[in-house]
Design a protein around this motif. Structure first.
Motif, PDB file in Angstrom:
ATOM      1  N   UNK A  77      -6.906 -14.204  -7.831  1.00 24.90           N
ATOM      2  CA  UNK A  77      -6.635 -14.584  -6.441  1.00 24.90           C
ATOM      3  C   UNK A  77      -6.667 -13.349  -5.548  1.00 24.90           C
ATOM      4  N   UNK A  78      -6.054 -12.265  -6.020  1.00 24.06           N
ATOM      5  CA  UNK A  78      -6.011 -11.024  -5.237  1.00 24.06           C
ATOM      6  C   UNK A  78      -7.422 -10.514  -4.963  1.00 24.06           C
ATOM      7  N   UNK A  79      -8.268 -10.538  -5.993  1.00 21.57           N
ATOM      8  CA  UNK A  79      -9.643 -10.055  -5.839  1.00 21.57           C
ATOM      9  C   UNK A  79     -10.439 -10.980  -4.928  1.00 21.57           C
ATOM     10  N   UNK A  80     -10.305 -12.293  -5.147  1.00 22.09           N
ATOM     11  CA  UNK A  80     -11.071 -13.263  -4.355  1.00 22.09           C
ATOM     12  C   UNK A  80     -10.710 -13.198  -2.880  1.00 22.09           C
ATOM     13  N   UNK A  81      -9.449 -12.899  -2.574  1.00 19.24           N
ATOM     14  CA  UNK A  81      -9.004 -12.842  -1.184  1.00 19.24           C
ATOM     15  C   UNK A  81      -9.249 -11.480  -0.550  1.00 19.24           C
ATOM     16  N   UNK A  82      -9.841 -10.560  -1.311  1.00 21.13           N
ATOM     17  CA  UNK A  82     -10.158  -9.248  -0.758  1.00 21.13           C
ATOM     18  C   UNK A  82      -8.934  -8.457  -0.346  1.00 21.13           C
ATOM     19  N   UNK A  83      -7.862  -8.544  -1.130  1.00 23.50           N
ATOM     20  CA  UNK A  83      -6.604  -7.895  -0.763  1.00 23.50           C
ATOM     21  C   UNK A  83      -6.569  -6.414  -1.135  1.00 23.50           C
ATOM     22  N   UNK A  84      -7.578  -5.944  -1.892  1.00 22.56           N
ATOM     23  CA  UNK A  84      -7.640  -4.509  -2.161  1.00 22.56           C
ATOM     24  C   UNK A  84      -7.743  -4.124  -3.612  1.00 22.56           C
ATOM     25  N   UNK A  85      -7.691  -5.085  -4.521  1.00 20.19           N
ATOM     26  CA  UNK A  85      -7.811  -4.778  -5.947  1.00 20.19           C
ATOM     27  C   UNK A  85      -9.255  -4.967  -6.393  1.00 20.19           C
ATOM     28  N   UNK A  86      -9.772  -3.970  -7.112  1.00 21.16           N
ATOM     29  CA  UNK A  86     -11.098  -4.077  -7.712  1.00 21.16           C
ATOM     30  C   UNK A  86     -10.976  -3.753  -9.197  1.00 21.16           C
ATOM     31  N   UNK A  87     -11.885  -4.314  -9.981  1.00 18.86           N
ATOM     32  CA  UNK A  87     -11.900  -4.020 -11.413  1.00 18.86           C
ATOM     33  C   UNK A  87     -13.302  -3.580 -11.810  1.00 18.86           C
ATOM     34  N   UNK A  88     -13.353  -2.515 -12.608  1.00 17.30           N
ATOM     35  CA  UNK A  88     -14.623  -1.990 -13.110  1.00 17.30           C
ATOM     36  C   UNK A  88     -14.458  -1.740 -14.601  1.00 17.30           C
ATOM     37  N   UNK A  89     -14.914  -2.694 -15.400  1.00 21.47           N
ATOM     38  CA  UNK A  89     -14.718  -2.583 -16.842  1.00 21.47           C
ATOM     39  C   UNK A  89     -13.240  -2.661 -17.178  1.00 21.47           C
ATOM     40  N   UNK A  90     -12.744  -1.639 -17.863  1.00 22.63           N
ATOM     41  CA  UNK A  90     -11.332  -1.603 -18.250  1.00 22.63           C
ATOM     42  C   UNK A  90     -10.456  -0.914 -17.206  1.00 22.63           C
ATOM     43  N   UNK A  91     -11.043  -0.550 -16.086  1.00 26.08           N
ATOM     44  CA  UNK A  91     -10.301   0.195 -15.071  1.00 26.08           C
ATOM     45  C   UNK A  91      -9.993  -0.673 -13.854  1.00 26.08           C
ATOM     46  N   UNK A  92      -8.894  -0.340 -13.193  1.00 23.83           N
ATOM     47  CA  UNK A  92      -8.513  -0.995 -11.946  1.00 23.83           C
ATOM     48  C   UNK A  92      -8.563   0.014 -10.810  1.00 23.83           C
ATOM     49  N   UNK A  93      -8.897  -0.476  -9.631  1.00 22.07           N
ATOM     50  CA  UNK A  93      -9.023   0.389  -8.455  1.00 22.07           C
ATOM     51  C   UNK A  93      -8.228  -0.222  -7.305  1.00 22.07           C
ATOM     52  N   UNK A  94      -7.402   0.592  -6.667  1.00 27.29           N
ATOM     53  CA  UNK A  94      -6.678   0.173  -5.465  1.00 27.29           C
ATOM     54  C   UNK A  94      -6.835   1.274  -4.419  1.00 27.29           C
ATOM     55  N   UNK A  95      -7.099   0.858  -3.182  1.00 27.15           N
ATOM     56  CA  UNK A  95      -7.284   1.815  -2.091  1.00 27.15           C
ATOM     57  C   UNK A  95      -6.091   1.772  -1.141  1.00 27.15           C
TER      58      UNK A  95
END
Length: 375
Positions: free
Chosen positions: A240-258
């Motif tokens: 839900x967080x990713x779909x709503x563009x709230x700031x969480x991204x995932x790249x493989x086994x890593x998570x990214x927050x800005x």
């Protein structure tokens, strides 16, 4: 696609609105507008076929359970198959709406400039941005304004009738009221910063390193295997967080927050796009670092000058590997070459990719690699 009962001028105006929402108002009036739109739509469609973007779909309710749904491909088909007189109408309506939106954009610029000047006179940083704006003339210089604005710690969706100057005064009054809560949140953020600096060795030094490179604004990109969640996200599924563009991204086994960084005083900064997050950043950062041990951080700071070649604001990039051991934070800054190589190499294929334009890759001290024209 549904095309029932939709013909003529009304449909063309829907197409024009869709196009300008999609490609913006940067079209060149001195050149063929239809050709520019066709080229830009073809680019979007091609990117969608590669899976790089998702083409938005527009639905217009026609009444009695009927709707007219279309997207970029439908408009492309129309532009290819339309009769010359239909293209003339499209061109005319496109030019009319383009000029109208440019006037609105200029008004938004004037409003934001005057309100920010007022904010400066208050002596306290208060976020102010107009997110959406339109107006319709009533009589003489009176208008019906419809706007969505971010002021202080809140978003406002509202309407107002009056002159442009009266609307600006309304915004100033809201800013003045919001400044009290913003002042409270800045004090809370300052208190939280001091508390975590007392508890965690090395935090003060690392924050000072980051902030020494921030002129007015910057973006902090933090990457790790499992990052903490800001309080506003807790209880929400990651999907839900990713779909709503709230700031969480995932790249493989890593998570990214800005996290945004904003200078709010000569030597004071806040972290977070929303004021209610400002006091939370320091605890979030320490929690993420404790649970991961090591974090990768990219600082993207914005300079005041604009790149001559691209017209984009010049950005400085810095990279850090931040560790926590024995309750103390240490960091190593990447060299400009390490940073450049990381950002110009495809992580999957290993092939070289074009460097990001208008960027200066920065290492410690005067270590620099420029991707902008000149220095």
């Amino acid at each position: 696609m549904h095309r029932r009962g939709t013909r003529g001028l009304e449909r063309i105006r829907w197409y024009v609105d869709y196009v300008l929402d999609l490609v913006g108002i940067g079209l060149d009036e001195s050149k063929d507008l239809v050709a520019q739109v066709r080229d830009k739509l073809e680019e979007v469609v091609e990117e969608a076929r590669k899976g790089e973007v998702v083409i938005p779909e527009q639905s217009i309710y026609l009444g009695r359970g009927r709707e007219f749904t279309f997207d970029a491909e439908d408009i492309l088909k129309f532009l290819r198959e339309a009769q010359p007189e239909q293209l003339d109408v499209f061109r005319r309506e496109l030019l009319r709406e383009l000029r109208r939106r440019k006037r609105l954009s200029e008004e938004v610029g004037r409003i934001e400039e005057e309100v920010r000047r007022y904010v400066k006179s208050l002596g306290i940083y208060v976020p102010f941005a107009i997110l959406d704006y339109d107006r319709f003339k009533l009589w003489k210089n009176k208008y019906h304004f419809i706007f969505k604005a971010e002021i202080g710690a809140h978003k406002y969706l509202d309407e107002y009738e009056g002159t442009l100057d009266e609307l600006i005064e309304l915004f100033k009054e809201v800013v003045r009221r919001e400044s009290r809560e913003i002042s409270r949140l800045i004090r809370r953020a300052r208190s939280e910063r001091e508390r975590w600096i007392r508890e965690v060795g090395g935090l003060s030094e690392f924050l000072s390193e980051l902030e020494s490179h921030v002129i007015e604004t910057a973006i902090l990109t933090i990457t790790g295997p499992k990052l903490a969640r800001p309080s506003t996200w807790r209880g929400l599924d990651d999907g839900v967080i990713i779909a709503m563009g709230m700031g969480l991204e995932k790249a493989g086994d890593l998570e990214v927050i800005k996290w945004d960084i904003t200078r709010v005083g000569p030597s004071e900064f806040v972290y977070g796009a929303h004021p209610h997050l400002w006091p939370e950043f320091y605890g979030w950062f320490v929690e993420s670092l404790r649970s991961n041990g090591v974090l990768s951080i990219i600082l993207r700071s914005f300079r005041k000058e604009v790149d001559e070649l691209t017209g984009l604001p010049v950005k400085e990039l810095r990279g850090y590997v931040v560790s926590m051991s024995g309750g103390r934070i240490t960091y190593r800054q990447l060299t400009a070459r390490e940073l450049f190589e990381a950002h110009t190499t495809d992580p999957v294929t290993g092939e070289r990719i074009e460097p990001e334009p208008a960027v200066i890759y920065c290492g410690p001290g005067d270590d620099r690699i420029y991707s902008i024209r000149g220095t």
